[in-house]
Design an enzyme around this catalytic site. Structure first.
Site, PDB file in Angstrom:
ATOM      1  N   GLY A   1      22.441  30.280   5.427  1.00 57.95           N
ATOM      2  CA  GLY A   1      22.497  30.161   3.985  1.00 57.95           C
ATOM      3  C   GLY A   1      21.444  29.222   3.435  1.00 57.95           C
ATOM      4  O   GLY A   1      20.269  29.583   3.278  1.00 57.95           O
ATOM      5  N   CYS A   2      21.842  28.014   3.158  1.00 54.20           N
ATOM      6  CA  CYS A   2      20.964  27.078   2.462  1.00 54.20           C
ATOM      7  C   CYS A   2      19.803  26.593   3.322  1.00 54.20           C
ATOM      8  O   CYS A   2      18.725  26.301   2.804  1.00 54.20           O
ATOM      9  CB  CYS A   2      21.782  25.905   1.928  1.00 54.20           C
ATOM     10  N   VAL A   3      20.000  26.491   4.639  1.00 50.60           N
ATOM     11  CA  VAL A   3      18.887  26.117   5.523  1.00 50.60           C
ATOM     12  C   VAL A   3      17.829  27.206   5.506  1.00 50.60           C
ATOM     13  O   VAL A   3      16.630  26.939   5.353  1.00 50.60           O
ATOM     14  CB  VAL A   3      19.394  25.846   6.947  1.00 50.60           C
TER      15      VAL A   3
END
Length: 203
Positions: free
Chosen positions: A146-148
């Site tokens: 996701g955010c990584v």
């Protein structure tokens, strides 16, 4: 069609001269067992991130943290909070303190507040890093898929050299983690192991 080295993918962006560590959303919601986004066994990723942060601090490299935060009522959450309803845990008026960082920044280390997956989208992160002369972004945190992933991809889009540290990220399953790292390494970032990243950061 293949490239000059016999493959269309998996080139290397390498390390520049001025790295910064960006710790993505390493907050209680993910790292505590009863959190709304609790991950299985996040301890090793937290410990690896702590080593990277300590190495960066010792060498005088920037460390930047990100958190997700929404206004009461989620007015600034757009469609993301409809797609992922559990993001309501990050509203300013939500109970539980799930948005609190698991590791603590030192004074002077920026904490970038974001509303979407990428740490670069709608934030001052790119300007902050460019102003500090940063050319390499060492990405740690959660979640890998996701955010990584979104942050590493946008780091490349903004002209930084993304280095994603395998042991310093975590996801909902080992399969998600490994598959996303493989795809990131093929197209958007260099995926590196902790010893290499530490050696590059240390003075």
């Amino acid at each position: 069609m293949t490239g000059p080295h016999g493959s269309a993918f998996s080139g290397r962006v390498g390390w520049g001269e001025r790295p910064a560590v960006v710790v993505v959303d390493l907050v209680r919601a993910y790292t505590e067992a009863n959190g709304p986004f609790a991950l299985p066994g996040p301890g090793p990723a937290v410990a690896a991130t702590e080593q990277l942060v300590d190495a960066a601090r010792a060498a005088g490299h920037p460390v930047v943290w990100t958190v997700v935060r929404y206004s009461p009522g989620l007015a600034d959450g757009g469609l993301f909070v409809h797609k992922v309803p559990a993001l309501a845990a990050f509203a300013e008026d939500a109970e539980g303190g799930w948005g609190e960082l698991t590791l603590k920044p030192t004074p002077g280390e920026p904490v970038v507040v974001k509303q979407y997956a990428s740490a670069f989208f709608g934030t001052s992160l790119a300007a902050t890093l460019h102003a500090g002369g940063v050319d390499t972004v060492v990405v740690t945190g959660v979640s890998t898929s996701g955010c990584v992933r979104a942050t590493a991809t946008d780091a490349l889009n903004h002209g930084f050299r993304p280095q994603v540290v395998r042991q310093a990220c975590a996801d909902r399953s080992a399969e998600l983690h490994d598959n996303n790292l493989a795809d990131l390494d093929a197209k958007y970032a260099d995926v590196v192991d902790l010893p290499e990243a530490l050696s590059r950061l240390r003075p």
